[in-house]
Structure formats: C-alpha cells, structure tokens
Design an enzyme around this catalytic site. Sequence first.
Site, PDB file in Angstrom:
ATOM      1  N   GLY A 220       0.618  -1.459  -0.210  1.00 34.96           N
ATOM      2  CA  GLY A 220      -0.764  -0.264   0.022  1.00 34.96           C
ATOM      3  C   GLY A 220       0.974   1.247  -0.117  1.00 34.96           C
ATOM      4  N   SER A 221       0.238   2.705   0.818  1.00 37.78           N
ATOM      5  CA  SER A 221       0.588   3.702   0.800  1.00 37.78           C
ATOM      6  C   SER A 221       2.587   3.932   1.530  1.00 37.78           C
ATOM      7  CB  SER A 221       0.033   4.825   1.030  1.00 37.78           C
ATOM      8  OG  SER A 221      -1.011   4.599   0.591  1.00 37.78           O
ATOM      9  N   THR A 222       2.741   2.583   2.602  1.00 36.15           N
ATOM     10  CA  THR A 222       3.875   2.537   2.127  1.00 36.15           C
ATOM     11  C   THR A 222       5.292   2.273   1.157  1.00 36.15           C
ATOM     12  OG1 THR A 222       3.886   0.004   2.741  1.00 36.15           O
ATOM     13  CG2 THR A 222       3.203   1.571   4.377  1.00 36.15           C
ATOM     14  N   LYS A 224       5.225   4.266  -1.435  1.00 38.72           N
ATOM     15  CA  LYS A 224       5.216   5.666  -2.064  1.00 38.72           C
ATOM     16  C   LYS A 224       6.508   6.303  -1.305  1.00 38.72           C
ATOM     17  CE  LYS A 224       0.476   6.433  -1.550  1.00 38.72           C
ATOM     18  NZ  LYS A 224      -0.666   7.455  -0.505  1.00 38.72           N
TER      19      LYS A 224
END
Length: 503
Positions: A220-222, A224
């Site tokens: 997920g957004s980790t 990014k």
Amino acid sequence: MNKPIRAVSIFCMFLFLALMANATYLQFFKADDLNDDGRNARVTAASFSRERGLILVGDSPVARSEPVDDRYKYLRVYPGRKVYAPITGYLQLGAQTGIERSQNAVLSGEDSRLFVNRLVDLLKGDTNQGGNVVLTLDADAQKAAYSSLRDTVGPEGEGAVVAIQPKTGRILAMASYPSYDPNELASHDRETREKAYDRLSDDDHQPLLNRAIQTRLFPGSTFKIVTAAAAIEAGLYNADDRIPSGATWQAPGTRGENNVIDNEGRGGCSPKEISFATAMGQSCNTAFAKMAVEVGPERLRETAEAFGFNEEYLRDLGPQARSVFPEEVVDRVDGEARDPRELNDAETARAGFGQFDVQATPLQMAMVVAAIANRGALMRPYLVQEVQTSTFDVLETTEPDKLRDAISPQTAAQVTDLMVATVDDGTASAAAIPGVSVAGKTGTAQRGVEGKAPYGWFTSFAPAEDAEVAVAVMIQEAPGRSISGGRLGGPIAKAVMEAVLEK
C-alpha cells in the site's frame, strides 16, 4: 573351475563390489546430507542425548537443554515461549525449525569451529556440548513488539513487526502473531507433540508461520516512500517542489470505473498541484500514481530492487519469501499466453502506491526505511550476533555487511524530511514521540477482494537525524476493528521505538 561356477563367482564378486561402492557412497560422499536430513531419526535422537547449546538474547536463554530421566538425556526448553517462537523455532524428534535449524551445527556441537572443544571433551571423557548462539534481538523491543501487536489485533488477529538498527542491519525485534508455545512441540511424549502439531497446523490463523519474513502482501501507501525516492533520485522533483495531484485520475488509454484512482476522501489531495510534503503527509494516491508513470516502470523497478525487492538477503533464518516488484506482465487471450511485456501506465500508476502486483514482507519494508535512515545505505539484516563455545568464549561475531547504496545521501535526506512532516502534520502522527524527531509513513492496502478489510501498514524510524531504530508494522487481520495503518500500526511502532530509545 567349470564355466557355471566361474559365472556365479564373477556375479558374486560384482555384488560385493556393488555393496562396497554403496557403503562408500553413503558413508563418505552422502554422509553430510544424511546427517543434515531432518528425517534421520538416529541423528536427531543423538542430538537429544547430549547437552545442546543455548540460544541467548543478551544474557538470558530463550532456548536451553535440561537433563531428564527418560530414554533421551536432555529436553529442549523454551523460556521465551510465544514471544520468541517464530525465531527460535523448535527442536523435535524428526524436525527442526527457525534458529534451531539454521544454527544446528553450532548448537549440536558439530560445527568445525568447535573441533578443539570436541577434542578436549573426548580426552576428558566428557559428553560433547554444543555451542551457544547469541541473537541480535533487544529483549525490551521484542516484548514491546509482541505485546502491542497482540493487544492491537486481538485474539483472532494476524500481523507482524520488524525493527532494525539502520547503521548495522542488526534485527532488534521480529514478532509474528499469532504465535505458539514451542515447548509443546519439543515434548518427548509422542502423543503430546503430535496433538500439538496437528492443532497448530490445522489452525486457519497459521500460528507456525513467521509472518515477518514469510508473508508478503500489498504494501500500500508505504511503497510511496520508494516512489518518492525514485522521483527525487531521477531529478524529476525535490522535496520542496509542488507536484501534480487532483481529486481523481485515470491513466490515458484506460476505461471503466475500476481504473479510476481517487484519494479515498482526502480533500487536501484534490488541487491540481500540491506540495510534495502534502502529497506524502496526506498520502495522495493521484499524486503518486502520476509520479510513478512519470518515473517509468523500469526506473521504479530499479529503485525497488536497490532496496531489496526481487532478492533474498536474510542468511541466518528461513525460509524467506521474496518481496516482488513485477518484472513483466503476461497477458492471456483465449487462454493463450502472449509474449511478456513491460507494465503499462495504468499498472505502473497502481504500483506507485503499492498495489497492482507489488508484494512485500514486513522485513522488506523495514529495510526500506532503514536504508533511508542510514543515508541511503542498505545493510544486510541479520539475527545471529555471536557464536560461542559452551563456556561462553566468542568464536565469531557477525560484522555489518553493506549490500549497496540504494539511493544517494541527498535523496535519503529529502525523503526523511517528507516522512518527518508526515508524522508532525500528516497521517503518521500516532508515532510521534515527545522530544524526538520521528519519520514515518502509513499504508492501507486494498486486498482486491470485495468485502474484505484492507491491510494496515506503518513504517518509521527515530531519531530522524541519527536513527537508532527503524520499524515496519503489518496488520493482516484485526476482526472487529477498522483497519488503518496509522491508527493501528502507529502506536505499535511507537512502543517499539520507545523501547529501543529509552536504553
């Protein structure tokens, strides 16, 4: 000698030669393989009949051998129980797992480094004793990781935590939940251990699985963090730049609602342009989707691989699941596989915020933030700090091993600033520690299965300017709780960081 007798004699001679060749092959060429085979009950039984070495965390044993009055002389005992079980593993008649398996030669006393000790024991008429293995774990951090994870996900939950010392790669904590009591599996009573194994192996929550290194999920957004590092490293943006965003975005050439990327209600992401700090702090999917496409799949993959994706790196504990950034896509038309192709824009966009086919273990995401904390230098993670004799003389100490520079120090500094802002003013505020500068990033990854709760992630390190600990938290299941990486993972990461920093 007549012809029939001569024929029988020659045949018998070949039989003897075949027997001699087989005995030589088994006793010389195959000896090591047979001795290491977990199914070799004779070797396993012999290991229960001598005092096996200690597995130590600091000065405290988390695995030791105690004398018993039965057909075997020693029983393996695990004082650390569930807290350390995924790491120590267990020693059982016919099976070994974890450190018990990977360091078996030392613990059993068969390691070549213990030859002199074996010789002295032989001359003195003493029973051969195994050597000790000292782990890198910080006892306080390990207990904080396990207890906070357990209390957060609940009795039916699942998750893992990994903490690393960024400058060395030393693993300070590795917790997996649910866990198990290895003492039940190490029992000399066959019925007891078989019932325990059947119960554990049939459990849908897989307590025998070390989720820290064996479970890979959408990060997920980790992820990014990786996308931001790739964009800065490529010279596309700096941390103080404004970047394209928007309320929704769809890659050119794609159709349908399933290809529309939004920000899940985060209004601060809606303007066409926002600051890089806002994009990271508010975890704007549209901004990082556009950024990933601009970076391109090849460079994004190169950066991910520089951090350890598509590679195995942990040498002293296994098996290890390999984290994945997709190398190619194979389309099927009417059941026929086409030639492999590179990721298209829509796939690259979703990969940029840790979806599509990107998969990571908690250890991998801990390595990502550890490398950023270490000015871009990626260190090999390790669990075995020292190998000792039974009398605690040090035979070998593990030296830190730099794998590579994942990114430049300048890029690492900029990503650190973005992550500090995410804790100070963004979604990662749950990890804030008074008086300490903390860098962090949340992640809530969709499973791609309708009706199923997302995965929760949290990554962080502290102190941001000279990090002593980097942490990754993965929440796989938390029944009855709304899963959010920041809400659930942040307090766990904070507890682990505080346990290390309060030394």
